[in-house]
Design a protein around this motif. Structure first.
Motif, mmCIF file in Angstrom:
data_model
loop_
_atom_site.group_PDB
_atom_site.id
_atom_site.type_symbol
_atom_site.label_atom_id
_atom_site.label_comp_id
_atom_site.label_asym_id
_atom_site.label_seq_id
_atom_site.Cartn_x
_atom_site.Cartn_y
_atom_site.Cartn_z
ATOM 1 N N ARG A 116 0.816 -1.210 0.000
ATOM 2 C CA ARG A 116 0.000 0.000 0.000
ATOM 3 C C ARG A 116 0.853 1.265 0.000
ATOM 4 N NH1 ARG A 116 -4.396 -0.058 4.523
ATOM 5 N NH2 ARG A 116 -5.024 -1.816 3.195
ATOM 6 N N HIS A 117 1.965 1.255 0.707
ATOM 7 C CA HIS A 117 2.795 2.460 0.850
ATOM 8 C C HIS A 117 4.106 2.353 0.061
ATOM 9 C CE1 HIS A 117 0.041 3.787 4.002
ATOM 10 N NE2 HIS A 117 0.179 2.603 4.590
ATOM 11 N N SER A 125 6.055 5.773 -0.980
ATOM 12 C CA SER A 125 6.749 6.456 0.121
ATOM 13 C C SER A 125 7.956 5.653 0.592
ATOM 14 C CB SER A 125 5.785 6.679 1.283
ATOM 15 O OG SER A 125 4.700 7.479 0.880
#
Length: 593
Positions: free
Chosen positions: A11-12, A15
Motif C-alpha cells: 500500500r505504501h 513512500s
C-alpha cells in the motif's frame, strides 16, 4: 512474511521507495565524500560533461553549439552529445550558487546529479516487479542493486555523465512493457525511448526490440492496438520534440551516431506505420502478422536506401583510428577478454536474472496477458546478456534488465526453503536462495573460493599514476602557468581542460578522428614527427604522465617511439623542462619556437 507487513509494503510502496532511495543516496554520498571534496571526476566523460556545462553557463556558449573549443582550438572538438543531461547538472549548479561559492556549487551538483536518475531507476524497477512478480516483492529489486556493481556504479556521486539516465530510461521502458494498462504502457515505453534517443544511441538495440515487442503484442492480441497506437505516437512525437529542442548544429546533419535526421526520419516513418497498423487492426492474426512484416520491410528498405552510410559502424571512424585507439578501449572488448574473475562478477546477476525470467514466463503460461508482458519484458534481458560477448560495456544494462528476473528467482526459491521443517535448511537455505537469486554469491564469495593474485609492483604503479596525475594536487602547478595549448594523452585531456585554464588537442571522442590519430602518432612516432605535430596544433607545452594506462600502450607497442624516448631521458633540445615540483607525477616541457 506476515500478511499485515505485506499489506504495508504494497500500500505504501511509493513512500517506502523514496525512503529507500534517500537512505541509499545518503550512504553513497558518505562513501564518496572524499571524491566529492576532491572534485574527483574519474571518467573522461564526466570531466567533459562538466566542461560542456561550464561553457554553456559561464562562457555563454550557444544551446545548440556543443563543440568543445578547449580541445583542438580554434575549430573545437565535435562532441556528439545533447544538452538533455546538461539540464539537471546546470540546474543544481545554479541552485548551489544561491548559498555556496562557485566551486562548492559544482561539488554540490556532482554529488546530487547522479542520484536523480537513481530515483527513477528504483521506481521503474519497482513498478516492473510489482506488475509481473508480486506487489510486495519490489524491495528485493532495491537490495539487488547492491550486488549490481556495474550498474550501481553509474549512479554514484561524481558520475555525472549520461549513462545513469540511459539505464533509468531503459528500466522505465521495461516498466511500460509490463504495464497492464495498455495505453499508458505504450506511452511510457515510447516516451522512454524518445528521451533515451535524445541523449544518445547506447540503448538503440533495446529500443528496437521494444518496438518489435509492441508490434508482436498487437499481432498476438488485437486489443493491444491501443498500446501500439500510444507507443507509436509518443515515440514519433517525442523524437521530433527531442530533435528540435536538443539536437546540436552538428547533429542536424545526417550523422549516424546521434538523434539526427537519420533516426528522426526512421522514428517518424515507423510511428506513422504503427499508427496505421493500430487503426487498421484486422480480425485475423495472420493478416496482422503480414501487415507487420510489410511495415518492417518498408522501414528497413527506407533506412538502407536513404542512409546507406549508416549500415556499418555508427561511429564512422577510420581503420587507423580503430587500430590505434578504439581497439584498445577495454569496455569495447567482449567479456571473454577481461579475465575469468571479472567475467564471473559481471555475469552472476544476468545469469540469475535469465533463470528467473524463464521461471516467470513459465509461471504465467496459463495467463495470456501476463505471459505476453513477461515475455516482452524478458527479451531485452536475454539480448543484453548475449551482447556481453560482443562488448562488456553492456554490463550495466544487462544487470539492470536482470533485476526483475532475479527477484522472481528469490520469490520462488526462498519460500520453498523457508517452509522446510529442518531449521538448518530453513535458515541457511533461505539465505542461500536470496544470495544466489540476487546474483550475490559470486561477488561475495569469489575471494574466498579463489583468491586473486596479488597486484604486481607495476600494476600498483599504474593504478597510482591513473589516480594521481588527474588529481587537483597534480594539476595545480600546471594551472598556475600562463594559459596555453598543452599536447597530452587523449585520456588526460578532458581532465586538463576541466580543472585548468589550458587548452588541449584530442579527447576520446570518435568524431575527432584526425586529432585522435595525431595524438597517437605523436607519442608513437619519431621526434621529428612529434615536432611537426606540435607545430600543426600550435602547442605551447607537451605533458606526459609516466605509467598512465594510455602511456603503457605506447611503451608496449612502440618501444622506440617518442614517448619511450622521453621516459628514457632522450629529450630533444626544442623541449624545455618545466618544474612542477619534486613530487609531481606529471612531466611537462615548454615547446621552443
Amino acid at each position: 512474511m506476515p500478511e499485515r507487513f505485506v499489506t504495508i509494503i504494497d500500500r505504501h510502496w511509493r513512500s517506502l521507495a523514496i525512503l529507500a532511495w534517500a537512505l541509499l543516496a545518503a550512504w553513497l554520498i558518505y562513501s564518496k565524500w572524499n571524491n566529492i571534496a576532491g572534485f574527483v571526476l574519474s571518467d573522461t566523460d564526466d570531466n567533459m560533461r562538466m566542461a560542456q556545462v561550464r561553457a554553456w553557463l559561464n562562457d555563454g556558449q550557444g544551446w545548440y553549439d556543443l563543440r568543445q573549443y578547449k580541445l583542438d582550438w580554434p575549430t573545437g572538438a565535435n562532441i556528439h552529445w545533447s544538452r538533455l543531461v546538461d539540464l539537471p547538472l546546470a540546474g543544481l549548479i545554479l541552485i548551489g550558487r544561491l548559498f555556496l561559492t562557485g566551486p562548492q556549487a559544482e561539488q554540490f551538483a556532482i554529488a546530487v546529479a547522479p542520484l536523480l536518475p537513481l530515483l527513477l531507476l528504483i521506481f521503474a524497477l519497482s513498478l516492473t516487479v510489482r506488475r509481473l512478480v508480486h506487489p510486495a516483492a519490489w524491495p528485493l529489486a532495491i537490495i539487488c542493486l547492491f550486488f549490481a556493481g556495474s550498474a550501481t556504479g553509474q549512479f554514484v556521486p561524481t558520475r555525472i555523465d549520461h549513462h545513469g539516465w540511459q539505464l533509468a530510461f531503459l528500466a522505465l521502458g521495461i516498466s511500460g512493457i509490463a504495464d497492464p494498462k495498455r495505453a499508458r504502457g505504450g506511452a511510457v515505453l515510447g516516451l522512454a525511448a524518445a528521451l533515451s534517443l535524445s541523449i544518445g544511441l547506447e540503448s538503440l538495440i533495446y529500443i528496437a526490440l521494444g518496438g518489435v515487442t509492441m508490434v508482436l503484442f498487437w499481432v498476438a492480441e488485437r486489443d493491444e492496438r491501443r498500446r501500439l497506437a500510444t507507443y507509436a505516437g509518443s515515440l514519433a512525437g517525442g523524437c521530433a520534440v527531442g530533435f528540435l529542442v536538443f539536437a546540436s548544429y552538428a547533429n542536424r546533419l545526417p550523422v549516424c551516431d546521434a538523434l539526427s535526421p537519420v533516426w528522426l526520419a526512421d522514428a517518424l516513418l515507423g510511428g506513422a506505420l504503427m499508427l496505421g497498423l493500430a487503426w487498421w487492426s484486422p480480425a485475423k492474426w495472420q493478416v496482422r502478422l503480414g501487415g507487420a512484416l510489410v511495415a518492417g520491410l518498408i522501414i528497413a528498405a527506407f533506412h538502407a536506401l536513404a542512409w546507406p552510410h549508416c549500415l556499418t559502424r555508427l561511429e564512422g571512424v577510420s581503420p587507423e583510428v580503430t587500430k590505434l585507439w578504439l581497439s584498445h578501449v577495454r569496455e569495447a572488448r567482449p567479456i571473454t577478454q577481461h579475465g575469468w574473475r571479472i567475467g564471473l562478477i559481471i555475469l552472476a546477476l544476468p545469469v540469475a536474472g535469465l533463470i528467473g525470467w524463464g521461471a516467470l514466463v513459465w509461471r504465467h503460461r496459463i495467463n495470456p496477458d501476463l505471459l505476453r508482458r513477461s515475455l516482452g519484458a524478458a527479451v531485452p534481458a536475454f539480448a543484453a546478456a548475449g551482447l556481453l560477448f560482443w562488448q562488456v560495456r553492456v554490463g550495466p544494462a544487462s544487470q539492470v534488465l536482470a533485476v526483475p528476473g532475479a527477484v522472481t528467482l528469490v520469490a520462488i526459491l526462498a519460500p520453498i526453503a523457508f517452509r522446510s521443517n529442518n531449521s538448518v535448511v530453513r535458515v541457511l537455505g533461505t539465505a542461500l536462495a536470496v544470495l544466489s537469486g540476487l546474483g550475490a554469491l559470486v561477488p561475495l564469495g569469489i575471494d574466498y573460493v579463489a583468491p586473486g593474485k596479488p597486484q604486481t609492483m607495476r600494476d600498483r604503479m599504474i593504478a597510482k599514476a591513473n589516480s594521481s596525475c588527474p588529481s587537483l594536487k597534480a594539476m595545480r602547478p600546471v594551472a598556475k602557468l600562463p594559459a596555453g595549448t598543452i599536447f597530452t594523452f587523449a585520456d588526460l585531456s578532458p581532465r586538463l581542460i576541466t580543472v585548468t585554464h589550458h587548452r588541449a588537442i584530442a579527447g576520446p571522442y570518435h568524431r575527432n578522428g584526425q586529432a585522435i590519430l595525431d595524438s597517437m602518432m605523436l607519442f608513437r612516432g619519431s621526434p621529428d614527427n612529434a615536432r611537426a605535430l606540435l607545430a600543426k596544433y600550435h602547442a605551447d607545452y607537451l605533458m606526459t604522465c609516466p605509467l598512465f594506462s594510455q602511456a603503457t600502450v605506447y611503451s608496449a607497442e612502440t618501444p622506440k617511439g617518442f614517448y619511450v624516448q622521453l621516459e628514457k631521458g632522450q629529450v630533444p633540445n626544442w623541449l624545455e623542462p618545466v618544474d612542477l615540483g619534486p613530487k609531481s607525477p606529471l612531466k611537462l616541457w615548454k615547446v621552443k619556437p
